[in-house]
Design a protein around this motif. Structure first.
Motif, PDB file in Angstrom:
ATOM      1  N   PHE A  29      -4.769  13.062   0.313  1.00  0.00           N
ATOM      2  CA  PHE A  29      -4.399  11.796   0.943  1.00  0.00           C
ATOM      3  C   PHE A  29      -5.414  10.714   0.593  1.00  0.00           C
ATOM      4  CE2 PHE A  29      -1.205  12.647   4.562  1.00  0.00           C
ATOM      5  CZ  PHE A  29      -0.474  13.454   3.731  1.00  0.00           C
ATOM      6  N   ALA A  30      -6.704  11.093   0.576  1.00  0.00           N
ATOM      7  CA  ALA A  30      -7.738  10.119   0.238  1.00  0.00           C
ATOM      8  C   ALA A  30      -7.505   9.564  -1.167  1.00  0.00           C
ATOM      9  CB  ALA A  30      -9.119  10.770   0.330  1.00  0.00           C
ATOM     10  N   PHE A  84      -6.674  22.249   4.975  1.00  0.00           N
ATOM     11  CA  PHE A  84      -6.645  20.910   5.565  1.00  0.00           C
ATOM     12  C   PHE A  84      -7.607  19.977   4.852  1.00  0.00           C
ATOM     13  CE2 PHE A  84      -4.254  22.401   9.320  1.00  0.00           C
ATOM     14  CZ  PHE A  84      -3.358  21.362   9.372  1.00  0.00           C
ATOM     15  N   ALA A  85      -8.716  20.542   4.382  1.00  0.00           N
ATOM     16  CA  ALA A  85      -9.648  19.735   3.593  1.00  0.00           C
ATOM     17  C   ALA A  85      -8.954  19.242   2.325  1.00  0.00           C
ATOM     18  CB  ALA A  85     -10.882  20.555   3.237  1.00  0.00           C
ATOM     19  N   LEU A 119       0.838  -1.200   0.000  1.00  0.00           N
ATOM     20  CA  LEU A 119       0.000   0.000   0.000  1.00  0.00           C
ATOM     21  C   LEU A 119       0.874   1.251   0.000  1.00  0.00           C
ATOM     22  CD1 LEU A 119      -2.831   1.376   0.457  1.00  0.00           C
ATOM     23  CD2 LEU A 119      -2.158   1.439   2.854  1.00  0.00           C
ATOM     24  N   SER A 131      -6.464  16.517   3.144  1.00  0.00           N
ATOM     25  CA  SER A 131      -7.158  15.251   3.395  1.00  0.00           C
ATOM     26  C   SER A 131      -7.651  14.640   2.097  1.00  0.00           C
ATOM     27  CB  SER A 131      -8.339  15.476   4.338  1.00  0.00           C
ATOM     28  OG  SER A 131      -7.920  16.137   5.492  1.00  0.00           O
ATOM     29  N   ALA A 132      -8.188  15.477   1.216  1.00  0.00           N
ATOM     30  CA  ALA A 132      -8.697  14.968  -0.062  1.00  0.00           C
ATOM     31  C   ALA A 132      -7.559  14.354  -0.867  1.00  0.00           C
ATOM     32  CB  ALA A 132      -9.364  16.096  -0.842  1.00  0.00           C
ATOM     33  N   GLY A 142      -3.326   3.936  -4.215  1.00  0.00           N
ATOM     34  CA  GLY A 142      -2.301   3.016  -3.707  1.00  0.00           C
ATOM     35  C   GLY A 142      -2.879   1.683  -3.259  1.00  0.00           C
ATOM     36  N   GLY A 143      -4.101   1.717  -2.727  1.00  0.00           N
ATOM     37  CA  GLY A 143      -4.692   0.479  -2.246  1.00  0.00           C
ATOM     38  C   GLY A 143      -5.380  -0.326  -3.329  1.00  0.00           C
ATOM     39  N   LEU A 144      -5.901   0.365  -4.343  1.00  0.00           N
ATOM     40  CA  LEU A 144      -6.787  -0.308  -5.288  1.00  0.00           C
ATOM     41  C   LEU A 144      -6.241  -0.403  -6.712  1.00  0.00           C
ATOM     42  CD1 LEU A 144     -10.127   1.329  -4.093  1.00  0.00           C
ATOM     43  CD2 LEU A 144      -9.253  -0.945  -3.538  1.00  0.00           C
ATOM     44  N   PHE A 176      -4.225   7.374  -1.285  1.00  0.00           N
ATOM     45  CA  PHE A 176      -4.389   6.083  -0.613  1.00  0.00           C
ATOM     46  C   PHE A 176      -5.351   5.185  -1.387  1.00  0.00           C
ATOM     47  CE2 PHE A 176      -2.785   7.998   3.482  1.00  0.00           C
ATOM     48  CZ  PHE A 176      -1.674   7.182   3.556  1.00  0.00           C
ATOM     49  N   ALA A 177      -6.413   5.785  -1.959  1.00  0.00           N
ATOM     50  CA  ALA A 177      -7.341   4.977  -2.754  1.00  0.00           C
ATOM     51  C   ALA A 177      -6.609   4.363  -3.942  1.00  0.00           C
ATOM     52  CB  ALA A 177      -8.510   5.832  -3.226  1.00  0.00           C
ATOM     53  N   GLN A 217       2.854   1.663  -3.350  1.00  0.00           N
ATOM     54  CA  GLN A 217       2.014   2.120  -4.470  1.00  0.00           C
ATOM     55  C   GLN A 217       1.527   3.549  -4.250  1.00  0.00           C
ATOM     56  OE1 GLN A 217       0.433  -1.854  -6.554  1.00  0.00           O
ATOM     57  NE2 GLN A 217      -0.946  -1.087  -4.985  1.00  0.00           N
TER      58      GLN A 217
END
Lengths: 472, 284
Positions: free
Chosen positions: A276-277, A269-270, A112, A273-274, A283-285, A280-281, A115
């Protein structure tokens, strides 16, 4: 009851942070500095978020990269792979390759993070380029911001270089081929080429030195430079304050928008976070660079189709399209990769560096500006920008000419020969169209691109003459 | 009646609640072994709902008004600039007052700067002369031809239309020595003048390194008798001395004169016709 408890805790928090601030102020006298910082005004336009996306991608890269560094072994020395991936069981591969596969399959969460790191790198360069395009088309690089433009171009160069160094580290077949081509490009330089290539690789390709050397570049030197230049970039931004678009109450002597605290802090910060979302999405998928499928680097093998990361793709395309022309100077050879591999990127970045001064020659405007242009304001600048976007975009496409040929069911040589003409001709057509459209839009300031009529494009020079006379 | 503000407050709170739930989910997935996709989904949901909550907060719960900040004009006011100039010149311009030490200091720093570049040479510690290293390969007259397992080859080992990657005996894996052995119809061979005897019954040998960017020319297209490079799609005509016929490569693949020793094994009868691989300035 829970709400009351939360509220009490929050109030305590606030008291604690005020207490901390007071203690710091007693020692460092920071009240006025901090007040100025939290009152800083940011313009309320979405396009000012692009640079921030790049910044937060860099944050993501630092965090994920630090994790990876605990497990990666940057060595060309061979050892037996003994991890969980059955496809490589008991094979003799370099420690770099073995550890890259191990940190993907044997380290919990490793794949994870790896990627996510790769995706964040692609987004990092893309965000820099998009941010730069916004600054280009709105004339944000003009006096007094030439220095920050230059730092920005340098950051782009460093980001591309670090991306290349990074994906070359796992010592897999794909990146090994990339390094081989990089070695040949270095060799192609007149006079200094052989020495440059040998000093970089510590001898003839492939050698054993390049992986550890790229590692120290990738994890220390280049990111250190990038971090320092980001600091300078933002320091200058704070000193000069943001530009802003024209509007009621906005002029060259002020900046209008929301304050750092609270509005901008929440928004930013929003955005963090977006981002990072998204990383990570991905990287994970979404699988990226599965080095265990490419296999370890083997000097005797190259795979096809093979494409580099997108930010190197335009160079790959140029290498593929450049015709087999080599010439000699006083009996010395200037090989084919020199023009597309050295001269093209050299000229590209040289022109980017001096653009603020070239723009002055075109627009005859040397004044300081804090109010941004609309893209339509300078048709010449628009034409140059669109030419560059389509030229480098088409080169990127040509970097996949074998994939393209496969998709279209054509011989790859046909695609190659067609693309040779397309990359020369089409950007000029696009540039001419952009020039005409920008002129028409400039003559009709309230009009949008989608609402433009053919008559307005044809008549724009007449209208422009009239407005010019009317204005004077 | 629920006000817009109340709705936004609830929305933001719900979003942050979802972040907390996703956080717990991430923890559970990690403890259970850390499935990549589930961890990714957990982190994506956690940060996405955090983003939504903060955005709702910024959009609806904060005062919406434009602030104006005045810019200070760029050059400092003349008074400040004069004060700076006076400060710099106050102690009788220390650099201008002492020309001899100043010049010697410049010289000292310049010399140090120049020698500071010297250690760059240390990056290359194994090789004396790059151009010579590039021009040489381990192929010598009499070197036996072996495949990548080190097995010595006879002409009969390569079937018609076959291609084998070969090395000189004792140098298996040497990147610059890598060569391809291909068998074509001897009647079709039209090698350059002087190389007519360099094939053994239609067996010809060329460097495997593309003369464009040095990639291994790994594809032999039997129907056209061409060697093709997977990197940038250069192609070389095996029948005519591997001259480039397509793509960005401009020079033929260097050829290796091939022969058969008294023991019936394939041998080289000399080195390559030219330096192998990508071109460079001092390439002869």
């Amino acid at each position: 009851m829970i709400a009351r408890w939360v509220r009490r805790k929050l109030e305590e928090k606030l008291r604690v942070s005020r207490w901390g601030l007071r203690k710091l102020d007693e020692r460092l006298r920071i009240a006025s500095v901090v007040r100025e910082a939290v009152a800083k005004v940011f313009p309320d336009h979405w396009s000012f978020m692009l640079g921030e996306i790049a910044l937060y991608a860099f944050v993501s890269l630092l965090l994920t990269g630090t994790f990876l560094a605990f497990f990666f072994d940057p060595s060309s020395g061979e050892r037996i792979y003994a991890g969980d991936y059955a496809g490589l069981h008991n094979s003799r591969v370099s420690a770099a390759y073995a550890s890259a596969v191990e940190l993907s399959f044997d380290v919990r969460g490793g794949l994870l993070v790896r990627q996510t790191h790769h995706w964040a790198a692609l987004i990092f360069v893309a965000a820099i380029v998009t941010h730069m395009l916004r600054n280009f088309f709105t004339g944000a690089f003009r006096r007094p911001r030439e220095l920050n433009w230059i730092i920005g171009v340098t950051l782009l160069v460093l980001a591309i270089a670090n991306g290349f160094a990074g994906y070359s580290l796992p010592d897999d077949l794909l990146s090994g081929t990339g390094l081989r081509i990089a070695n040949s490009i270095a060799l192609s330089m007149p006079i200094v080429g052989t020495w440059a290539a040998f000093l970089l690789f510590g001898g003839e390709f492939p050698g054993e030195s390049i992986i550890p050397r790229l590692y120290i570049l990738h994890v220390l030197l280049l990111p250190g430079l990038i971090a320092a230049l980001i600091g300078a970039h933002m320091g200058i931004l704070i000193r000069q304050k943001h530009t802003h678009f024209a509007g009621p109450g906005r002029n060259d002597h002020n900046v209008v928008g929301s304050k750092m605290w609270p509005t901008y802090a929440f928004r930013s910060f929003a955005l963090l976070s977006a981002l990072f979302a998204v990383t990570f999405a991905l990287g994970g998928l979404v699988q990226i660079n599965p080095v265990w499928l490419w296999g370890p680097f083997d000097p005797g093998t190259a795979s096809a189709p093979a494409q580099p990361d997108w930010f190197m793709g335009w160079l790959e395309g140029a290498l593929r399209l450049y015709p087999p022309i080599e010439f000699t100077v006083f009996g010395y050879l200037v090989p084919a990769p020199f023009v597309p591999g050295v001269l093209l990127p050299g000229l590209t970045f040289a022109i980017m560096y001096v653009w603020p001064w070239l723009d002055r020659l075109i627009t005859k405007d040397r004044a300081a500006h804090h109010l941004l242009d609309r893209p339509r304001h300078s048709p010449a600048r628009m034409a140059v920008g669109v030419w560059a976007l389509s030229f480098y975009g088409l080169l990127l496409l040509a970097g996949s000419d074998d994939v393209l040929a496969d998709l279209m069911g054509l011989p790859v040589l046909t695609v190659m020969k067609t693309m040779r003409i397309v990359v020369i001709v089409v950007p000029f057509l696009f540039a001419a169209a952009a020039y005409a459209l920008a002129r028409a839009l400039r003559a009709n300031p309230e009009q949008r691109l989608s609402g433009l009529r053919w008559k307005q494009i044809r008549k724009s020079d007449v209208v422009e003459e009239e407005t010019r006379h009317g204005g004077s | 009646m629920i006000t817009a503000r109340r709705r936004a407050e609830r929305g933001a709170a719900a979003a942050f609640g979802l972040t907390a739930v996703a956080g717990v989910f991430i923890g559970v997935v990690y403890v259970m072994g850390g499935n990549t996709a589930l961890l990714g989904i957990g982190l994506a949901v956690a940060f996405a709902s955090l983003a939504v909550g903060l955005a709702l907060w910024a959009q609806h719960l904060l005062p919406e008004r434009a602030y104006v900040e005045e810019r200070e004009p760029a050059p400092s006011p003349p008074r400040l600039r004069e004060a700076l100039a006076a400060e710099l010149n106050r102690d009788d311009r220390p650099l201008a007052q002492a020309p001899l030490p100043r010049r010697m200091l410049m010289l000292a720093l310049a010399v140090l700067a120049v020698v500071a570049v010297f250690p760059v040479r240390s990056l290359l510690f194994r090789v004396r002369d790059p151009a010579r290293a590039l021009a040489e390969t381990p192929w010598r007259a009499g070197a036996r031809v072996v495949d990548d397992t080190g097995r010595r080859l006879r002409p009969a080992d390569i079937p018609p239309g076959g291609m084998v990657t070969v090395y000189p005996d004792g140098h298996v894996g040497a990147a610059d020595a890598m060569a391809v052995l291909v068998r074509v119809d001897p009647a079709l061979l039209a090698l350059p003048a002087g190389r007519e005897g360099w094939n053994v019954d239609g067996l010809v040998c060329y460097s495997k390194l593309c003369t464009h960017a040095g990639c291994p020319v790994g594809l032999f297209v039997q129907t056209t008798s061409q060697l093709a490079c997977p990197c940038h799609q250069s192609a070389f005509d095996v029948l005519r001395g591997a001259v480039p016929v397509a793509g960005p490569a401009a020079r033929p693949l260097p050829q290796l004169p091939l022969g058969v020793g008294a023991d019936g094994l394939l041998v080289a009868r000399g080195g390559f016709t030219a330096p192998v691989g990508a071109g460079y300035w001092r390439r002869k």
